[in-house]
Structures are given as structure tokens and as C-alpha cells.
Design a protein around this motif. Structure first.
Motif, PDB file in Angstrom:
ATOM      1  N   LEU A 253     154.214 -15.000 -91.106  1.00  0.00           N
ATOM      2  CA  LEU A 253     153.620 -13.683 -91.260  1.00  0.00           C
ATOM      3  C   LEU A 253     154.673 -12.741 -91.828  1.00  0.00           C
ATOM      4  N   LEU A 254     154.424 -12.235 -93.022  1.00  0.00           N
ATOM      5  CA  LEU A 254     155.355 -11.329 -93.662  1.00  0.00           C
ATOM      6  C   LEU A 254     154.612 -10.133 -94.243  1.00  0.00           C
ATOM      7  N   ALA A 255     155.309  -9.013 -94.316  1.00  0.00           N
ATOM      8  CA  ALA A 255     154.732  -7.820 -94.908  1.00  0.00           C
ATOM      9  C   ALA A 255     154.715  -7.961 -96.422  1.00  0.00           C
ATOM     10  N   PRO A 256     153.658  -7.477 -97.079  1.00  0.00           N
ATOM     11  CA  PRO A 256     153.655  -7.499 -98.547  1.00  0.00           C
ATOM     12  C   PRO A 256     154.896  -6.813 -99.109  1.00  0.00           C
ATOM     13  N   ASP A 257     155.307  -5.728 -98.437  1.00  0.00           N
ATOM     14  CA  ASP A 257     156.546  -5.039 -98.788  1.00  0.00           C
ATOM     15  C   ASP A 257     157.594  -5.440 -97.760  1.00  0.00           C
ATOM     16  N   ALA A 258     158.623  -6.161 -98.211  1.00  0.00           N
ATOM     17  CA  ALA A 258     159.621  -6.685 -97.280  1.00  0.00           C
ATOM     18  C   ALA A 258     160.350  -5.583 -96.529  1.00  0.00           C
ATOM     19  N   LYS A 259     160.326  -4.348 -97.044  1.00  0.00           N
ATOM     20  CA  LYS A 259     161.049  -3.251 -96.405  1.00  0.00           C
ATOM     21  C   LYS A 259     160.182  -2.486 -95.405  1.00  0.00           C
ATOM     22  N   PHE A 260     158.904  -2.800 -95.310  1.00  0.00           N
ATOM     23  CA  PHE A 260     158.011  -2.017 -94.458  1.00  0.00           C
ATOM     24  C   PHE A 260     158.339  -2.223 -92.986  1.00  0.00           C
ATOM     25  N   ALA A 268     159.508  -7.297 -83.135  1.00  0.00           N
ATOM     26  CA  ALA A 268     158.243  -7.689 -82.501  1.00  0.00           C
ATOM     27  C   ALA A 268     157.767  -9.060 -82.958  1.00  0.00           C
ATOM     28  N   ARG A 269     158.560  -9.723 -83.794  1.00  0.00           N
ATOM     29  CA  ARG A 269     158.098 -10.956 -84.425  1.00  0.00           C
ATOM     30  C   ARG A 269     157.592 -11.991 -83.426  1.00  0.00           C
ATOM     31  N   GLY A 270     158.357 -12.222 -82.361  1.00  0.00           N
ATOM     32  CA  GLY A 270     157.951 -13.236 -81.393  1.00  0.00           C
ATOM     33  C   GLY A 270     156.615 -12.919 -80.754  1.00  0.00           C
ATOM     34  N   ILE A 272     154.294 -10.888 -81.914  1.00  0.00           N
ATOM     35  CA  ILE A 272     153.236 -10.879 -82.926  1.00  0.00           C
ATOM     36  C   ILE A 272     152.803 -12.298 -83.261  1.00  0.00           C
ATOM     37  N   GLU A 273     153.776 -13.188 -83.475  1.00  0.00           N
ATOM     38  CA  GLU A 273     153.427 -14.563 -83.833  1.00  0.00           C
ATOM     39  C   GLU A 273     152.710 -15.263 -82.684  1.00  0.00           C
ATOM     40  N   LYS A 274     153.092 -14.929 -81.468  1.00  0.00           N
ATOM     41  CA  LYS A 274     152.407 -15.519 -80.314  1.00  0.00           C
ATOM     42  C   LYS A 274     150.949 -15.092 -80.276  1.00  0.00           C
ATOM     43  N   ALA A 275     150.703 -13.826 -80.637  1.00  0.00           N
ATOM     44  CA  ALA A 275     149.337 -13.302 -80.595  1.00  0.00           C
ATOM     45  C   ALA A 275     148.530 -13.713 -81.815  1.00  0.00           C
ATOM     46  N   ALA A 276     149.176 -13.724 -82.990  1.00  0.00           N
ATOM     47  CA  ALA A 276     148.443 -13.974 -84.235  1.00  0.00           C
ATOM     48  C   ALA A 276     148.543 -15.416 -84.708  1.00  0.00           C
ATOM     49  N   GLY A 277     149.479 -16.175 -84.136  1.00  0.00           N
ATOM     50  CA  GLY A 277     149.780 -17.497 -84.667  1.00  0.00           C
ATOM     51  C   GLY A 277     148.802 -18.583 -84.319  1.00  0.00           C
ATOM     52  N   GLY A 278     147.865 -18.308 -83.404  1.00  0.00           N
ATOM     53  CA  GLY A 278     146.926 -19.341 -83.008  1.00  0.00           C
ATOM     54  C   GLY A 278     147.560 -20.374 -82.089  1.00  0.00           C
ATOM     55  N   PHE A 448     161.218  11.727 -69.887  1.00  0.00           N
ATOM     56  CA  PHE A 448     162.607  11.420 -70.212  1.00  0.00           C
ATOM     57  C   PHE A 448     163.262  10.733 -69.007  1.00  0.00           C
ATOM     58  N   GLY A 449     163.797   9.540 -69.223  1.00  0.00           N
ATOM     59  CA  GLY A 449     164.333   8.742 -68.117  1.00  0.00           C
ATOM     60  C   GLY A 449     163.351   7.722 -67.600  1.00  0.00           C
ATOM     61  N   ALA A 450     162.107   7.796 -68.068  1.00  0.00           N
ATOM     62  CA  ALA A 450     161.122   6.764 -67.735  1.00  0.00           C
ATOM     63  C   ALA A 450     161.432   5.507 -68.554  1.00  0.00           C
ATOM     64  N   ASP A 451     160.850   4.394 -68.157  1.00  0.00           N
ATOM     65  CA  ASP A 451     161.102   3.141 -68.865  1.00  0.00           C
ATOM     66  C   ASP A 451     159.849   2.283 -68.793  1.00  0.00           C
ATOM     67  N   TRP A 452     159.565   1.606 -69.917  1.00  0.00           N
ATOM     68  CA  TRP A 452     158.375   0.760 -69.991  1.00  0.00           C
ATOM     69  C   TRP A 452     158.719  -0.584 -70.607  1.00  0.00           C
ATOM     70  N   LYS A 453     157.942  -1.588 -70.246  1.00  0.00           N
ATOM     71  CA  LYS A 453     158.005  -2.889 -70.909  1.00  0.00           C
ATOM     72  C   LYS A 453     156.846  -2.932 -71.887  1.00  0.00           C
ATOM     73  N   ILE A 454     157.155  -2.653 -73.137  1.00  0.00           N
ATOM     74  CA  ILE A 454     156.136  -2.545 -74.179  1.00  0.00           C
ATOM     75  C   ILE A 454     156.074  -3.854 -74.944  1.00  0.00           C
ATOM     76  N   PRO A 455     154.957  -4.579 -74.932  1.00  0.00           N
ATOM     77  CA  PRO A 455     154.873  -5.819 -75.707  1.00  0.00           C
ATOM     78  C   PRO A 455     155.243  -5.578 -77.168  1.00  0.00           C
ATOM     79  N   GLY A 456     156.202  -6.355 -77.656  1.00  0.00           N
ATOM     80  CA  GLY A 456     156.619  -6.245 -79.044  1.00  0.00           C
ATOM     81  C   GLY A 456     157.697  -5.232 -79.304  1.00  0.00           C
ATOM     82  N   MET A 457     158.223  -4.588 -78.265  1.00  0.00           N
ATOM     83  CA  MET A 457     159.171  -3.502 -78.517  1.00  0.00           C
ATOM     84  C   MET A 457     160.092  -3.286 -77.323  1.00  0.00           C
ATOM     85  N   THR A 458     161.370  -3.067 -77.605  1.00  0.00           N
ATOM     86  CA  THR A 458     162.345  -2.694 -76.585  1.00  0.00           C
ATOM     87  C   THR A 458     162.744  -1.246 -76.821  1.00  0.00           C
ATOM     88  N   THR A 459     162.682  -0.423 -75.764  1.00  0.00           N
ATOM     89  CA  THR A 459     162.940   1.003 -75.938  1.00  0.00           C
ATOM     90  C   THR A 459     163.823   1.550 -74.819  1.00  0.00           C
TER      91      THR A 459
END
Length: 610
Positions: A253-260, A268-270, A272-278, A448-459
């Protein structure tokens, strides 16, 4: 009949004894042995993985032994059983029926019934039964032909596209070629390989390849690059014959624009691929006869289903265009307050070089943190936007002089004006009058100071600790001190002020965000006082450059920090705020002041949908 059969060995023994006594040499007959005994011994050795013993019971011991050993390896078998269920004999040939069951691991099972051919054979060291398995690949599994062997393979599913919130395609299944280099060939191939690949990816060099190959264990290969088919075609002729270099085609799975949204989608690749990869399937293929591999058994893959990200392509493109115009590291995070959807995360190439700074970077927030200080001070010190406060050019706390920018003086002005003009002296004094834990509590109320486990993202949002010392608390009050924040964290503060309630960020639609450190609940009455103060920043204060972009609310920040041990101070430039249902935070590292960050945010808002 059973009685006569039971006496047969005694009769034979007696006959043999008589003949030997007469001086006649004879072969000892074994009428109780036969093809079924051979089949049983073969099945037992085969099941145990004893290829030499099983091969010895065939018509081609060396060939069969090698084949059986390699086949078990190629199948990645964890175990197998072969059970003889019957044997029929016709002259010098026989056929045993054998039930075969393979456990190939990962829940894969291969079971079949084999008609095992046997022929009469002379006695050998490993086989004294008088019969041997008539060896060919067909004696391993039905359907195998001469020159073929079975190989267990994973069959990847066709991934589904990744869409943005409006349904626009962000990533699509794209043919790629993975290029690997054997460590043993690194010395001779790194140079020409790096020379060729640098033309499509300047970050790949002979040195980077040699270093990477040198770091892998002996006997293994180093993944040099994964190229789109078009890029691979450009360099194929220069690299296809290099020693130790291999090429594996696949689909990613790649973006049409490699810089997007490169940093975000890469992180989020892991997920995303888990969800979209079948769901991958598997196949035992007959390979090696020169023709196209054909499947003997297996389970087909299940195609993936489209995955929708909360990214909004229009917002993302607007943010990317804004940050790309900056020469220093620059980034923008955008959040939809009503839903918590993370609709844009943009960084310019200089920021990308250091990772996902927009989401996890920690910087002093400067005067943007006055939003938190104001939220704490309004109720604690019984203030409102019109309350008169003093804004001198400097103030001294515990022997330290705290100045306004260029030591500007406003005198006695409404709190709203001091906020809009960003009086450090005012807000350091306001923080001084707060309880040690007031700023952390106010920050938590605004996310501010809160923390979440967001699927596909570390923040990371940021941090501010309770401060019992006056100078520390005063410095924290205008975003210096020990306060640290990420652009994501300040975007969440702006989103919370806009929504008037806690905001839970989301990124992959349909996947729930888990709360690791819960935010507080903001006071609607305090927010009602804070919002006009943030609006004044744009209409009459330090963010006038954004005034033409609609009804924008915000807070600027110039955050000084010490650069190295030379005592020189530099400053980051910030602007955070919201317009309608779009909250944002913009940062230019070493931007010197908030002015360039406001201009960058204005460019973003000018192209973002309203």
C-alpha cells in the motif's frame, strides 16, 4: 486356517535344517514378510523424519533420502504421520494405501491418501524385506511429477485501498520490488548498487549499504530498498547481475504521491496493513519442473477491506504546502474538535529527517501556554477578560528579571489586552499567585498532559510539573520554565477550548482509542471567558496576520531556549488556535519569533476548507 499359519515357521525351519544337514546351501525364506511390511517400515521412518532410513527402503535410496529431507524443509513441517491402511499385490508389484497428514504450522494442514507403489527388490543393508518403494515424486504425494517438489508458501491477500475521510484514495495497492544483498557479497556489490540506487533515492549510498549489510548476522541478507516498479525499471539493467543481489516482487500500500503525509503513514503502516491487508492464504505448490508452479492444496487469501483514515486530503495538502515553504523545521497538526479526528499532520523535509516531531517532539511552548495559565487564573484569582492588570516592561521574581519581548510596556490594561499582546510580566505574576499544582490541573482540564493509545499513531501532548518554588511557577506561567509541549498537544488544547469538552483523538476510523492518562473536564464558564481573549489575539494582538482567514481564535508563542553551552539563546515560533471545527498548532523550530508561525498558519488556513 489360523492354526496352520501359526505352524508354518516351524515347518520351514525343519526343512531348512534337513537341507543344511545334506550340505545344500539355501536362502532362508520369509513368507511372513512382504510389501506390507516394507510399506509399514517406510511409513514409520518417513513419519519420524528419518530420511536416510526411509530412503533405504526405496528403489533409489540416495535420491529418495535427499528428496524427503528437502521436502520436509520446504514444507516447513512441524510433524507428519503416515498410516498404512491396506496393501494389494499383483505379481512383482504391489500398492499400499497410505493416509498422510502434515502439520505445516500456523494452523496449516495437508492431508491426502497416497497409493504407494512397491516392487520386488534384492536385499540391501537397509532393506531385507524383499520389496522396495518404487521411488518417484509420485511416491511422496499424488500429482507430483518427475522433477517436481512440494513447497509451502504464504499467499498474500490483495490489500484494499486506504481512503481519507471524504473517500479520496490516500494509498493504493502498488507493485514493488524488494532488493536485498547477501552480507557475504557486500564488499563487491555495495559500490555499484549504491551508485545505481542513489539515482532514485539519494539517501541510499554505497556506504549506507555496506554499513547496513555489515550489521546483519552472518549468512543473512540486508534489505537495501523497496522500489516502485517504475523506479526499479530505471535501474534494473545496472543491478540485476550483481553478486548476492536478489529481487522479490510484491504488492504494498503506497500513496500515489510518495511525499503525502510521509511520517504519519509510515508510522501507521503496521496498523494500516493489518486492517487493509486482508487475511493471507497458503499453498503447497509443485515447483521445479521448469513450468509455472501449480498448487496441490491450500487455502486462498481473503482480500482486504478498504480502510478509512481521519486524514482530510484537503487539510493535509494545505498544511503541507504551508510547511514546505519554510527553510527551518516546520510542522502543523490539525484536529477536528467535534470528533477528535486528526485531519492533518504535516512536516517539511527538514523536520522529517528527525522523525514524527509534530506528534512526539517536545519543545518549550512559550506564550501559547498562557492559554493554560489564563484558564487557571480566571477563577482562582476571580478575574474576567476586563479585569485590570499591570503589564510593566520587566518584573523581578526571586532575583530574576522577567522581560516582555523588547521590554514593551502597556501599563494598567484589561486582562484580555495583556493576553492579546502577550505580556510575560503579567502572566508570570498571575502564575505566582496560583497553587503549586494549579497549572498541571488546568493543563489536564484542557487535554494537556493527557495520553492516549491511538491506533496507527504515537503521540505526546506535553508536560508541566507542580512547582513549589516561586520562580519556577512564574516561569511556567508564560511557557518557559520546565513546560514542554508538542504541536499535537497544543492542537488538542485548542480543540478542547473550541469544543468545550474533553476531546478523544482518533486516526483510523472504526478503531477505538484507549485512554492511558485521562484528560480533565473543562469548566464551560471559564471557557466562555477564555474564548474572547483568544479571539482578541487575532483581531488586536500578536496574530493579526491571520485576521483575514475568517473567525480565527488563537495564541502565539515565542519560546526561548539555550542553544548549547555558549549561552546563546534561540527561540521557537508558535501559533495555536481554531477556526470553526478545525483546531491547529503550528511550529517553526528556531523561528526567532511567533510572526513566521502566524504567517505559516495563515497560509494553511487560506487553503484549508472552511
Amino acid at each position: 486356517m489360523l492354526g496352520s499359519l501359526g505352524k508354518r515357521p516351524i515347518v520351514v525351519a525343519a526343512v531348512v535344517a534337513v537341507l543344511l544337514a545334506a550340505g545344500i546351501v539355501v536362502a532362508v525364506l520369509r513368507p511372513w514378510a512382504g510389501p506390507s511390511d516394507t510399506a509399514e517400515q517406510y511409513a514409520t521412518a518417513w513419519s519420524a523424519g528419518n530420511a536416510p532410513a526411509a530412503g533405504a527402503l526405496t528403489s533409489a535410496p540416495a535420491e529418495a533420502s535427499r528428496y524427503l529431507d528437502r521436502a520436509r524443509t520446504d514444507l516447513s513441517a512441524t510433524s507428519m504421520t503416515a498410516t498404512v491402511t491396506g496393501t494389494r499385490t499383483e505379481g512383482d508389484r504391489a500398492t499400499s494405501t497410505v493416509d498422510v497428514a502434515w502439520d505445516l504450522g500456523q494452523g496449516r494442514r495437508w492431508a491426502y491418501t497416497l497409493n504407494l507403489p512397491l516392487v520386488r527388490a534384492e536385499e540391501t543393508d537397509g532393506n531385507d524385506t524383499g520389496w522396495a518403494v518404487d521411488w518417484s515424486p509420485a511416491a511422496f504425494a499424488p500429482g507430483l511429477e518427475q522433477g517436481e517438489r512440494p513447497v509451502n508458501r504464504t499467499v498474500n491477500a490483495t490489500p484494499a485501498p486506504v481512503l481519507d475521510a471524504s473517500g479520496a484514495t490516500l494509498q493504493a495497492p502498488t507493485p514493488v520490488v524488494t532488493i536485498t544483498l547477501a552480507k557475504a557479497n557486500a564488499a563487491q556489490s555495495s559500490g555499484p548498487l549504491g551508485s545505481a540506487l542513489s539515482s532514485v533515492d539519494p539517501t541510499i549510498t554505497a556506504k549506507s549499504i555496506a554499513d547496513g549489510a555489515g550489521a546483519v548476522p552472518d549468512g543473512q541478507v540486508y534489505t537495501v530498498a523497496v522500489l516502485r516498479q517504475g523506479d526499479y525499471a530505471k535501474v534494473k539493467d545496472r543491478i540485476q547481475d550483481l553478486p548476492g543481489v536478489t529481487f522479490a516482487p510484491s504488492t504494498r500500500l503506497l500513496a500515489p504521491d510518495a511525499k503525502f503525509a510521509g511520517q504519519v503513514l509510515q508510522g501507521a503502516r503496521g496498523d494500516i496493513e493489518k486492517a487493509a491487508g486482508g487475511v493471507p492464504g497458503w499453498s503447497v505448490d509443485a515447483v521445479g519442473a521448469g513450468g509455472k508452479p501449480r498448487s496441490l492444496t491450500g487455502v486462498p487469501p481473503i482480500a482486504g477491506k478498504p480502510v478509512t483514515l481521519e486524514l482530510n486530503k484537503q487539510v493535509q495538502d494545505a498544511a503541507q504546502a504551508a510547511v514546505d515553504g519554510e527553510s527551518n523545521q516546520a510542522m502543523i497538526v490539525a484536529v477536528k474538535p467535534s470528533t477528535g479526528a486528526i485531519v492533518g499532520v504535516a512536516q517539511n523535509p527538514k523536520a522529517d529527517a528527525d522523525g514524527a516531531l509534530a506528534l512526539t517532539g517536545r519543545y518549550p511552548p512559550g506564550s501559547t501556554f498562557k492559554t493554560v495559565t489564563a484558564y487557571a487564573a480566571l477563577p482562582a484569582e476571580k478575574l474576567n477578560p476586563g479585569s485590570p492588570v499591570d503589564c510593566p516592561g520587566t518584573t523581578v521574581i526571586d532575583g530574576r528579571t522577567i522581560p516582555n519581548e523588547d521590554e514593551f510596556v502597556l501599563g494598567n490594561v484589561p486582562l484580555q489586552t495583556a493576553f492579546a499582546k502577550s505580556c510575560n510580566t503579567t502572566f508570570s505574576r498571575l502564575a505566582l499567585g496560583l497553587a503549586p499544582d494549579a497549572l498541571p490541573a488546568a493543563g489536564k482540564a484542557l487535554g494537556f498532559g493527557a495520553d492516549w493509545k491511538i491506533p496507527g499513531m504515537t503521540t505526546i501532548t506535553g508536560s508541566v510539573d507542580p512547582a513549589t518554588e516561586d520562580l519556577q511557577r512564574a516561569s511556567d506561567g508564560f511557557g518557559q520554565g520546565d513546560v514542554l509541549a508538542s504541536p499535537f498537544g497544543l492542537a488538542m488544547v485548542a480543540a478542547t477550548v473550541d469544543k468545550g469538552a474533553p476531546v478523544t483523538p482518533t486516526f483510523i476510523r472504526g478503531q477505538r482509542t484507549e485512554v492511558a492518562v485521562a484528560p480533565g473536564t473543562p469548566d464551560p464558564k471559564v471557557l466562555a471567558q477564555l474564548r474572547p481573549m483568544m479571539r482578541a489575539v487575532v483581531t488586536e494582538g500578536t496574530a493579526k496576520a491571520a485576521a483575514g482567514q475568517g473567525e480565527v481564535y488563537g495564541k502565539t508563542g515565542t519560546a526561548e531556549y539555550s542553544a548549547g553551552g555558549g549561552g546563546d539563546n534561540k527561540a521557537h515560533g508558535w501559533f495555536m488556535g481554531y477556526r470553526g471545527d478545525l483546531a491547529f498548532a503550528a511550529l517553526i523550530v528556531d523561528g526567532k519569533s511567533s510572526g513566521p508561525a502566524v504567517e505559516m498558519a495563515a497560509k494553511f488556513l487560506g487553503k484549508a476548507p472552511r
